[in-house]
Motif scaffolding. Structure first.
Motif, PDB file in Angstrom:
ATOM      1  N   UNK A   1      57.154  47.705  36.987  1.00  0.00           N
ATOM      2  CA  UNK A   1      57.740  46.870  38.034  1.00  0.00           C
ATOM      3  C   UNK A   1      58.219  47.724  39.212  1.00  0.00           C
ATOM      4  N   UNK A   2      58.775  48.898  38.916  1.00  0.00           N
ATOM      5  CA  UNK A   2      59.239  49.786  39.989  1.00  0.00           C
ATOM      6  C   UNK A   2      58.067  50.352  40.782  1.00  0.00           C
ATOM      7  N   UNK A   3      56.937  50.562  40.091  1.00  0.00           N
ATOM      8  CA  UNK A   3      55.763  51.168  40.731  1.00  0.00           C
ATOM      9  C   UNK A   3      54.936  50.163  41.515  1.00  0.00           C
ATOM     10  N   UNK A   4      55.008  48.888  41.132  1.00  0.00           N
ATOM     11  CA  UNK A   4      54.119  47.906  41.743  1.00  0.00           C
ATOM     12  C   UNK A   4      54.440  47.765  43.232  1.00  0.00           C
ATOM     13  N   UNK A   5      53.427  47.819  44.039  1.00  0.00           N
ATOM     14  CA  UNK A   5      53.558  47.867  45.497  1.00  0.00           C
ATOM     15  C   UNK A   5      52.456  47.025  46.112  1.00  0.00           C
ATOM     16  N   UNK A   6      52.487  46.807  47.423  1.00  0.00           N
ATOM     17  CA  UNK A   6      51.364  46.087  48.044  1.00  0.00           C
ATOM     18  C   UNK A   6      50.017  46.742  47.769  1.00  0.00           C
ATOM     19  N   UNK A   7      49.978  48.059  47.717  1.00  0.00           N
ATOM     20  CA  UNK A   7      48.712  48.738  47.426  1.00  0.00           C
ATOM     21  C   UNK A   7      48.268  48.467  45.986  1.00  0.00           C
ATOM     22  N   UNK A   8      49.211  48.475  45.050  1.00  0.00           N
ATOM     23  CA  UNK A   8      48.875  48.171  43.658  1.00  0.00           C
ATOM     24  C   UNK A   8      48.449  46.710  43.517  1.00  0.00           C
ATOM     25  N   UNK A   9      49.102  45.818  44.238  1.00  0.00           N
ATOM     26  CA  UNK A   9      48.713  44.413  44.202  1.00  0.00           C
ATOM     27  C   UNK A   9      47.289  44.240  44.732  1.00  0.00           C
ATOM     28  N   UNK A  10      46.952  44.954  45.795  1.00  0.00           N
ATOM     29  CA  UNK A  10      45.593  44.875  46.345  1.00  0.00           C
ATOM     30  C   UNK A  10      44.567  45.425  45.359  1.00  0.00           C
ATOM     31  N   UNK A  11      44.936  46.477  44.627  1.00  0.00           N
ATOM     32  CA  UNK A  11      44.026  47.032  43.613  1.00  0.00           C
ATOM     33  C   UNK A  11      43.794  46.024  42.494  1.00  0.00           C
ATOM     34  N   UNK A  12      44.847  45.304  42.110  1.00  0.00           N
ATOM     35  CA  UNK A  12      44.702  44.265  41.086  1.00  0.00           C
ATOM     36  C   UNK A  12      43.759  43.165  41.561  1.00  0.00           C
ATOM     37  N   UNK A  13      43.910  42.750  42.810  1.00  0.00           N
ATOM     38  CA  UNK A  13      43.044  41.715  43.352  1.00  0.00           C
ATOM     39  C   UNK A  13      41.596  42.185  43.431  1.00  0.00           C
ATOM     40  N   UNK A  14      41.398  43.437  43.789  1.00  0.00           N
ATOM     41  CA  UNK A  14      40.029  43.976  43.846  1.00  0.00           C
ATOM     42  C   UNK A  14      39.391  44.011  42.465  1.00  0.00           C
ATOM     43  N   UNK A  15      40.167  44.386  41.461  1.00  0.00           N
ATOM     44  CA  UNK A  15      39.644  44.398  40.092  1.00  0.00           C
ATOM     45  C   UNK A  15      39.290  42.986  39.643  1.00  0.00           C
ATOM     46  N   UNK A  16      40.145  42.026  39.942  1.00  0.00           N
ATOM     47  CA  UNK A  16      39.870  40.638  39.567  1.00  0.00           C
ATOM     48  C   UNK A  16      38.620  40.111  40.256  1.00  0.00           C
ATOM     49  N   UNK A  17      38.360  40.587  41.475  1.00  0.00           N
ATOM     50  CA  UNK A  17      37.216  40.103  42.237  1.00  0.00           C
ATOM     51  C   UNK A  17      35.874  40.458  41.642  1.00  0.00           C
ATOM     52  N   UNK A  18      35.842  41.344  40.644  1.00  0.00           N
ATOM     53  CA  UNK A  18      34.575  41.721  40.022  1.00  0.00           C
ATOM     54  C   UNK A  18      34.037  40.634  39.095  1.00  0.00           C
ATOM     55  N   UNK A  19      34.853  39.659  38.745  1.00  0.00           N
ATOM     56  CA  UNK A  19      34.454  38.666  37.748  1.00  0.00           C
ATOM     57  C   UNK A  19      34.158  37.335  38.439  1.00  0.00           C
ATOM     58  N   UNK A  20      32.923  37.184  38.909  1.00  0.00           N
ATOM     59  CA  UNK A  20      32.544  35.979  39.646  1.00  0.00           C
ATOM     60  C   UNK A  20      31.513  35.177  38.855  1.00  0.00           C
ATOM     61  N   UNK A  21      31.594  33.851  38.986  1.00  0.00           N
ATOM     62  CA  UNK A  21      30.607  32.986  38.326  1.00  0.00           C
ATOM     63  C   UNK A  21      29.245  33.101  38.988  1.00  0.00           C
ATOM     64  N   UNK A  22      29.220  33.438  40.263  1.00  0.00           N
ATOM     65  CA  UNK A  22      27.937  33.638  40.930  1.00  0.00           C
ATOM     66  C   UNK A  22      27.157  34.758  40.249  1.00  0.00           C
ATOM     67  N   UNK A  23      27.836  35.881  39.977  1.00  0.00           N
ATOM     68  CA  UNK A  23      27.174  36.998  39.308  1.00  0.00           C
ATOM     69  C   UNK A  23      26.838  36.665  37.859  1.00  0.00           C
ATOM     70  N   UNK A  24      27.723  35.929  37.181  1.00  0.00           N
ATOM     71  CA  UNK A  24      27.465  35.561  35.788  1.00  0.00           C
ATOM     72  C   UNK A  24      26.212  34.691  35.685  1.00  0.00           C
ATOM     73  N   UNK A  25      26.102  33.663  36.524  1.00  0.00           N
ATOM     74  CA  UNK A  25      24.925  32.795  36.482  1.00  0.00           C
ATOM     75  C   UNK A  25      23.667  33.565  36.839  1.00  0.00           C
ATOM     76  N   UNK A  26      23.759  34.449  37.818  1.00  0.00           N
ATOM     77  CA  UNK A  26      22.613  35.288  38.174  1.00  0.00           C
ATOM     78  C   UNK A  26      22.155  36.118  36.975  1.00  0.00           C
ATOM     79  N   UNK A  27      23.116  36.659  36.239  1.00  0.00           N
ATOM     80  CA  UNK A  27      22.780  37.449  35.053  1.00  0.00           C
ATOM     81  C   UNK A  27      22.097  36.619  33.981  1.00  0.00           C
ATOM     82  N   UNK A  28      22.583  35.405  33.745  1.00  0.00           N
ATOM     83  CA  UNK A  28      21.965  34.557  32.729  1.00  0.00           C
ATOM     84  C   UNK A  28      20.571  34.099  33.147  1.00  0.00           C
ATOM     85  N   UNK A  29      20.388  33.787  34.411  1.00  0.00           N
ATOM     86  CA  UNK A  29      19.054  33.401  34.869  1.00  0.00           C
ATOM     87  C   UNK A  29      18.069  34.555  34.697  1.00  0.00           C
ATOM     88  N   UNK A  30      18.537  35.788  34.880  1.00  0.00           N
ATOM     89  CA  UNK A  30      17.680  36.953  34.641  1.00  0.00           C
ATOM     90  C   UNK A  30      17.315  37.067  33.159  1.00  0.00           C
TER      91      UNK A  30
END
Length: 357
Positions: free
Chosen positions: A320-349
């Motif tokens: 909690x002491x370490x969490x900062x706007x930069x850490x929050x942005x890193x969390x959002x970037x990590x979450x952004x890797x999990x998209x249904x667009x990419x998942x469906x593309x993978x299954x169609x392949x």
């Protein structure tokens, strides 16, 4: 020439609040949007015919006797079984099967012997029938390889990791608030309330502060709820621990959006959907290092190396002491890797690889 007919098992729609349903529905919508090669059918309970729209999709109605004999399966080139525990697979030997494996949690947090035996038999049956195995995390892919002999996996089928998607949390109606609104800053944990989730280790995190702890789940085991409350009593924080049952999606979004931190101390997870939902909002996520969770959170999350109260309290305070706007942005970037667009593309392949089109 007519397009090949393929079917997506959407039997999980019998419970729209289930974890499997939260996988199947967005995947179905994205497959419908992207598909151009196949006649896509969704296999649904009777009440859900039409429930995924009417454009770009047709429906096959689930019948209970299909567990044992599935005549409609003879009309399809490919059947996508969306759970390793699905009862519904083709009896047609000519229909290719893609099997999605979400987890092998029963191997890590062993249930009673009857449940263990039943789940192992079901997974072995479905792996044997499959022509292609897909996992929702690389940990589960490695888990299949580690337990290949037990599971009956011989290596004849391709085994591939296709990251699952995670939808954005719903926008809240103006002024929305849940029935229970914490009076203090609070920590939030979400999931089926059973021993696998390990929630009983969380109450000591309230010692030495004025936080509340909210634990919410779509399903609870009464004995385990009692264990959580006993742990809260022992820690002297019983008045600041709440266990909530079947909260709405709007309430879930409110709790994640308002919480001080999200907690997932699970002993076994095939993926960890709420972790990604919390990181979408830049929240600090505190996780166990077990099974798939480090893969989901990576360096953007904080980790409990063990469940001793002093250690967990130190990790929480430092994170909690370490969490900062930069850490929050890193969390959002990590979450952004999990998209249904990419998942469906993978299954169609995967479908194309099996059917050669």
């Amino acid at each position: 020439m007519s397009l090949p007919r393929i079917i997506l098992d959407c039997e999980a729609l019998k419970d729209r609040d289930s974890g499997f349903s939260h996988f199947v529905v967005p995947l179905a919508h994205e497959l419908i949007r992207q598909n151009q090669r196949y006649q896509l059918y969704c296999y649904v309970p009777p009440a859900e015919v039409g429930g995924l729209g009417r454009t770009g999709v047709r429906y096959l109605t689930q019948r209970s006797f299909h567990k044992y004999f599935n005549p409609p399966s003879y009309g399809f080139r490919l059947w996508h079984a969306t759970s390793q525990l699905s009862w519904y697979v083709p009896t047609s030997p000519f229909t290719k099967v893609v099997l999605t494996v979400h987890d092998l949690n029963f191997l890590h947090q062993r249930p009673d012997e009857r449940t263990y035996t039943r789940q192992l038999a079901m997974v072995r049956r479905n792996i044997k029938r499959a022509d292609y195995l897909v996992t929702i995390s690389d940990f589960v892919r490695q888990d299949i390889l580690r337990h290949a002999d037990l599971l009956g996996y011989t290596g004849r089928q391709p085994l591939r990791y296709v990251p699952r998607g995670v939808e954005a949390l719903p926008a809240l109606p103006a002024g929305h608030a849940p029935a229970y609104v914490p009076r203090r800053p609070f920590l939030f944990a979400l999931g089926t309330v059973n021993p696998k989730k390990n929630f009983h280790v969380l109450p000591p995190l309230l010692q030495g502060n004025e936080y509340e702890l909210i634990i919410a789940g779509s399903f609870t085991e009464g004995d385990y709820v009692a264990a959580i409350r006993a742990a809260a009593e022992q820690a002297g924080v019983a008045d600041r621990v709440r266990v909530l049952i079947r909260i709405s999606e709007a309430d879930k979004a409110w709790y994640i959006g308002q919480c001080l931190a999200y907690l997932q101390p699970s002993l076994a997870e095939g993926f960890g959907l709420p972790v990604v939902e919390a990181m979408q909002l830049g929240k600090p996520a505190f996780l166990s290092r077990l099974t798939s969770l480090p893969e989901v959170g990576r360096a953007a999350a904080y980790y409990f190396d063990d469940f001793a109260p002093a250690h967990m309290q130190q990790v929480l305070a430092a994170g909690l002491a370490r969490h900062s706007p930069a850490r929050a942005a890193a969390a959002q970037a990590q979450a952004g890797q999990f998209s249904w667009q990419q998942a469906a593309h993978g299954y169609l392949a995967v479908y194309q690889e099996l059917l050669g089109r």
